[in-house]
Write an enzyme that holds these catalytic residues in place. Structure first.
Site, PDB file in Angstrom:
ATOM      1  N   HIS A 100       0.841  -1.202   0.000  1.00  6.47           N
ATOM      2  CA  HIS A 100       0.000   0.000   0.000  1.00  6.47           C
ATOM      3  C   HIS A 100       0.870   1.244   0.000  1.00  6.47           C
ATOM      4  CE1 HIS A 100       0.768  -1.064   4.222  1.00  6.47           C
ATOM      5  NE2 HIS A 100       0.711   0.233   4.485  1.00  6.47           N
ATOM      6  N   HIS A 102       0.810   5.341   1.072  1.00  2.89           N
ATOM      7  CA  HIS A 102       0.131   6.417   1.800  1.00  2.89           C
ATOM      8  C   HIS A 102       0.255   7.687   0.959  1.00  2.89           C
ATOM      9  CE1 HIS A 102       0.183   4.471   5.919  1.00  2.89           C
ATOM     10  NE2 HIS A 102       1.151   3.771   5.338  1.00  2.89           N
TER      11      HIS A 102
HETATM   12  P1  AMP Z   1       1.651   0.852   7.420  1.00  3.07           P
HETATM   13  O1  AMP Z   1       2.105   1.227   8.800  1.00  3.07           O
HETATM   14  O2  AMP Z   1       2.454   1.514   6.337  1.00  3.07           O
HETATM   15  O3  AMP Z   1       1.542  -0.638   7.243  1.00  3.07           O
HETATM   16  O4  AMP Z   1       0.207   1.469   7.290  1.00  3.07           O
HETATM   17  C1  AMP Z   1      -0.958   0.792   7.612  1.00  3.07           C
HETATM   18  C2  AMP Z   1      -2.046   1.826   7.721  1.00  3.07           C
HETATM   19  O5  AMP Z   1      -3.299   1.180   7.700  1.00  3.07           O
HETATM   20  C3  AMP Z   1      -1.993   2.677   8.993  1.00  3.07           C
HETATM   21  O6  AMP Z   1      -1.804   4.053   8.659  1.00  3.07           O
HETATM   22  C4  AMP Z   1      -3.380   2.444   9.623  1.00  3.07           C
HETATM   23  O7  AMP Z   1      -3.934   3.604  10.201  1.00  3.07           O
HETATM   24  C5  AMP Z   1      -4.195   1.964   8.445  1.00  3.07           C
HETATM   25  N1  AMP Z   1      -5.341   1.144   8.788  1.00  3.07           N
HETATM   26  C6  AMP Z   1      -5.349   0.068   9.618  1.00  3.07           C
HETATM   27  N2  AMP Z   1      -6.593  -0.450   9.681  1.00  3.07           N
HETATM   28  C7  AMP Z   1      -7.385   0.303   8.873  1.00  3.07           C
HETATM   29  C8  AMP Z   1      -8.770   0.280   8.518  1.00  3.07           C
HETATM   30  N3  AMP Z   1      -9.609  -0.639   9.014  1.00  3.07           N
HETATM   31  N4  AMP Z   1      -9.238   1.224   7.677  1.00  3.07           N
HETATM   32  C9  AMP Z   1      -8.399   2.152   7.169  1.00  3.07           C
HETATM   33  N5  AMP Z   1      -7.090   2.225   7.461  1.00  3.07           N
HETATM   34  C10 AMP Z   1      -6.573   1.325   8.303  1.00  3.07           C
END
Ligand code: AMP
Length: 139
Positions: A100, A102
């Site tokens: 993913h 950001h």
């Molecule tokens: P990373 O730390 O790069 O793996 O980012 C994962 C992201 O997923 C974090 O910024 C979380 O806030 C986001 N996240 C986790 N669960 C959810 C959810 N149910 N809906 C939307 N975002 C989420």
């Protein structure tokens, strides 16, 4: 490779989200814990854990979707700038092992930053690491 990551469950509608965009290869929605208004996640539908394991088709689709989403986010939020951050592996800050990106808007009043302390690249080290990486690409 896990087929049922948290993001797969969001893509399949099992977990609700604020959906922004979807095509055959990618899915975008608002981050549930935003660093700034409009903080968006662009996810590959392919559940590759890190980008080095992503297929060329998914990678191309992500590359195509990033500018489309960035333009829309900028226009809708009035952000003056934005960062695109992509973590790979737990040690790099990845908490959901499913590729993913950001997209994080920046506003005049924003306090968040992504600064680091750079060091000089020594010529010998530069030559040797560049050669090793080139070798791997050309294999
Ligand atoms: P990373 O730390 O790069 O793996 O980012 C994962 C992201 O997923 C974090 O910024 C979380 O806030 C986001 N996240 C986790 N669960 C959810 C959810 N149910 N809906 C939307 N975002 C989420």
């Amino acid at each position: 490779m896990s087929e049922h990551t948290l993001f797969t469950r969001i893509i399949e509608g099992e977990i609700p989200c604020y959906k922004l965009y979807e095509n055959d290869h990618v899915f975008a929605f608002l981050d549930i814990n935003p660093l700034a208004k409009g903080h968006t996640l662009l996810v590959s539908k392919e559940p590759a854990p890190t980008i080095d394991q992503l297929s060329p088709d998914s990678a191309a689709a992500i590359g195509k979707a990033l500018p489309i989403l960035s333009r829309a986010i900028k226009k809708a939020t009035g952000a003056i700038a934005y960062n695109i951050i992509q973590n790979n592996g737990r040690e790099a800050g990845m908490t959901v092992p499913h590729v993913h990106f950001h997209i994080i808007p920046k506003y005049a009043e924003s306090k968040h930053s992504f600064t680091w302390q750079p060091e000089s690249l020594e010529p010998l080290e530069g030559q040797s690491i560049a050669a090793a990486i080139q070798l791997d690409i050309n294999e």
